[in-house]
Design an enzyme around this catalytic site. Structure first.
Site, PDB file in Angstrom:
ATOM      1  N   ALA A   1       0.681  -1.151   0.079  1.00  0.00           N
ATOM      2  CA  ALA A   1       0.019  -0.055  -0.024  1.00  0.00           C
ATOM      3  C   ALA A   1       0.943   1.081   0.053  1.00  0.00           C
ATOM      4  CB  ALA A   1      -0.956  -0.005   1.258  1.00  0.00           C
ATOM      5  N   HIS A   2       0.156   2.423  -0.254  1.00  0.00           N
ATOM      6  CA  HIS A   2       0.879   3.768  -0.018  1.00  0.00           C
ATOM      7  C   HIS A   2       1.689   3.911   1.033  1.00  0.00           C
ATOM      8  CE1 HIS A   2      -2.682   4.408   2.219  1.00  0.00           C
ATOM      9  NE2 HIS A   2      -2.143   5.295   2.792  1.00  0.00           N
ATOM     10  N   ASN A   3       2.923   4.817   0.781  1.00  0.00           N
ATOM     11  CA  ASN A   3       3.831   5.310   1.702  1.00  0.00           C
ATOM     12  C   ASN A   3       4.401   3.921   2.632  1.00  0.00           C
ATOM     13  OD1 ASN A   3       2.654   7.827   1.322  1.00  0.00           O
ATOM     14  ND2 ASN A   3       1.331   7.677   2.749  1.00  0.00           N
ATOM     15  N   VAL A   4       4.341   2.809   2.277  1.00  0.00           N
ATOM     16  CA  VAL A   4       5.331   1.623   2.924  1.00  0.00           C
ATOM     17  C   VAL A   4       6.540   1.918   2.490  1.00  0.00           C
ATOM     18  CG1 VAL A   4       5.484  -0.832   2.885  1.00  0.00           C
ATOM     19  CG2 VAL A   4       3.081   0.141   2.764  1.00  0.00           C
TER      20      VAL A   4
ATOM     21  N   SER B   1       1.469   2.898   5.144  1.00  0.00           N
ATOM     22  CA  SER B   1       2.582   3.573   6.007  1.00  0.00           C
ATOM     23  C   SER B   1       3.118   2.771   6.680  1.00  0.00           C
ATOM     24  CB  SER B   1       1.957   4.579   6.831  1.00  0.00           C
ATOM     25  OG  SER B   1       1.464   5.716   6.034  1.00  0.00           O
TER      26      SER B   1
END
Length: 169
Positions: free
Chosen positions: A130-133, A150
């Site tokens: 997912a986003h920001n990982v 995240s």
């Protein structure tokens, strides 16, 4: 926007779409039906599988991406209210050198920062990031691992199949 730039000895399959501003290193193979969207960078010696879509991404050298994979699309980000409001995703996906991504994976671009996968990390088929990982180096994630937004994951991490990693940890 400038025309795409191709390094030496590239092998581009049939029905591939490469948009303006893309930079492709030398000895890169992009298989049939793949799409590389505006301003992406693909490093030397990389292989992109058939029907894969790459956008908002910078790929290091010797990257392998399996078929039917989606990298750099908008993630599942929104502000929860009476009428949910989508959050614009301004980050990128950064794949450091020698990363291997299996078929059918999805890697979302960051919302306010980048999604980063460290050197020599492997994702099996059907994984989701997912986003920001942020994932460190020398890690391996078995099939159907899902990593929520995240999450920060260190070096040398191994997961079994169907593992779920909570977000913001």
């Amino acid at each position: 926007f400038e025309d795409p730039i191709f390094g030496e000895n590239c092998d581009i399959g049939n029905n591939v779409t490469i948009e303006n501003g893309v930079i492709i290193g030398k000895n890169v193979k992009i298989n049939h039906g793949a799409v590389v969207k505006i301003n992406c960078i693909i490093g030397d010696g990389s292989v992109i599988g058939s029907n894969t879509v790459i956008s908002n991404s910078i790929l290091g050298e010797n990257i392998y991406i399996g078929s039917n994979t989606s990298i750099g699309q908008r993630g599942f980000g929104f502000f929860l209210s009476k009428s949910n409001i989508d959050i614009y995703h301004i980050g990128k996906v950064l794949l450091q050198s020698n990363v291997s991504i299996g078929s059918g994976c999805t890697i979302d671009r960051g919302s306010f920062s980048d999604t980063v996968i460290g050197e020599t990390t492997y994702l099996d088929n059907l994984c989701h990031v997912a986003h920001n990982v942020e994932i460190g180096s020398n890690s391996a994630f078995a099939a159907m691992t899902g990593i929520a937004g995240s999450a920060k994951i260190g070096n040398g991490v191994l997961t079994g199949g169907q593992t779920g990693i909570a977000g913001h940890i």
